[in-house]
Design a protein around this motif. Structure first.
Motif, PDB file in Angstrom:
ATOM      1  N   GLU A   1      44.448  50.903  27.309  1.00 57.61           N
ATOM      2  CA  GLU A   1      45.147  49.663  27.660  1.00 57.61           C
ATOM      3  C   GLU A   1      44.168  48.513  27.817  1.00 57.61           C
ATOM      4  O   GLU A   1      42.991  48.720  28.144  1.00 57.61           O
ATOM      5  CB  GLU A   1      45.911  49.810  28.980  1.00 57.61           C
ATOM      6  CG  GLU A   1      46.983  50.886  28.987  1.00 57.61           C
ATOM      7  CD  GLU A   1      46.553  52.096  29.774  1.00 57.61           C
ATOM      8  OE1 GLU A   1      47.427  52.787  30.332  1.00 57.61           O
ATOM      9  OE2 GLU A   1      45.334  52.366  29.829  1.00 57.61           O
ATOM     10  N   SER A   2      44.677  47.318  27.636  1.00 56.50           N
ATOM     11  CA  SER A   2      43.898  46.112  27.891  1.00 56.50           C
ATOM     12  C   SER A   2      44.861  44.983  28.220  1.00 56.50           C
ATOM     13  O   SER A   2      46.074  45.100  27.990  1.00 56.50           O
ATOM     14  CB  SER A   2      43.031  45.748  26.680  1.00 56.50           C
ATOM     15  OG  SER A   2      43.842  45.504  25.553  1.00 56.50           O
ATOM     16  N   GLY A   3      44.321  43.907  28.769  1.00 55.84           N
ATOM     17  CA  GLY A   3      45.137  42.723  29.023  1.00 55.84           C
ATOM     18  C   GLY A   3      45.527  42.489  30.463  1.00 55.84           C
ATOM     19  O   GLY A   3      46.139  41.472  30.786  1.00 55.84           O
ATOM     20  N   GLY A   4      45.210  43.423  31.341  1.00 54.13           N
ATOM     21  CA  GLY A   4      45.527  43.208  32.743  1.00 54.13           C
ATOM     22  C   GLY A   4      44.655  42.111  33.340  1.00 54.13           C
ATOM     23  O   GLY A   4      43.716  41.628  32.719  1.00 54.13           O
ATOM     24  N   GLY A   5      44.988  41.716  34.565  1.00 59.51           N
ATOM     25  CA  GLY A   5      44.192  40.699  35.218  1.00 59.51           C
ATOM     26  C   GLY A   5      44.892  40.103  36.407  1.00 59.51           C
ATOM     27  O   GLY A   5      45.847  40.681  36.946  1.00 59.51           O
ATOM     28  N   PHE A   6      44.409  38.947  36.816  1.00 56.40           N
ATOM     29  CA  PHE A   6      44.912  38.240  37.986  1.00 56.40           C
ATOM     30  C   PHE A   6      45.637  36.990  37.513  1.00 56.40           C
ATOM     31  O   PHE A   6      45.106  36.225  36.703  1.00 56.40           O
ATOM     32  CB  PHE A   6      43.723  37.874  38.895  1.00 56.40           C
ATOM     33  CG  PHE A   6      44.117  37.202  40.167  1.00 56.40           C
ATOM     34  CD1 PHE A   6      44.272  35.820  40.221  1.00 56.40           C
ATOM     35  CD2 PHE A   6      44.324  37.940  41.318  1.00 56.40           C
ATOM     36  CE1 PHE A   6      44.619  35.192  41.399  1.00 56.40           C
ATOM     37  CE2 PHE A   6      44.679  37.325  42.499  1.00 56.40           C
ATOM     38  CZ  PHE A   6      44.825  35.943  42.547  1.00 56.40           C
TER      39      PHE A   6
END
Length: 122
Positions: free
Chosen positions: A6-11
């Protein structure tokens, strides 16, 4: 074996948007449905969205309907989760999942990703 990354997570602040991606590799011919689950601190893992192999059938948990959109690109073996109008209660670790059957049940998931953190501030 199928590996999911997965990628794209964040604040992000409330009302903002994020787009999660999940790339599958390995024995991808065994992959049928793909989906997303999430787990907030102190809570059980819950279903978010699922999409069929063709992309023609999609299901969402009620709390994200109208805000999240799941899609996939089979040429890239990738599933996406576009998240709009994010709320603090969407804060969780988001997990990509694949299964041979189309289902919202975690029990039928064949493979899980490692998870990506999404944090929404108020």
């Amino acid at each position: 074996q199928v590996q999911l990354v997965e990628s794209g997570g964040g604040f992000v602040q409330a009302g903002g948007s994020l787009r999660l991606s999940c790339a599958a590799s390995g024995r991808t011919f065994s992959v049928n449905a793909m989906g997303w689950f999430r787990q907030a601190p102190g809570k059980e893992r819950e279903f978010v969205a699922v999409i069929s192999w063709s992309g023609g059938t999609k299901s969402y948990t009620d709390s994200v309907k109208g805000r999240f959109t799941i899609s996939r690109d089979n040429d890239k073996n990738t599933v996406y989760l576009q998240m709009n109008s994010l709320k603090p209660e969407d804060t969780a670790i988001y997990y990509c999942a694949t299964s041979r059957v189309y289902s919202a049940r975690a029990e039928v998931v064949d493979y899980w990703g490692q998870g990506t953190q999404v944090t929404v501030s108020s």
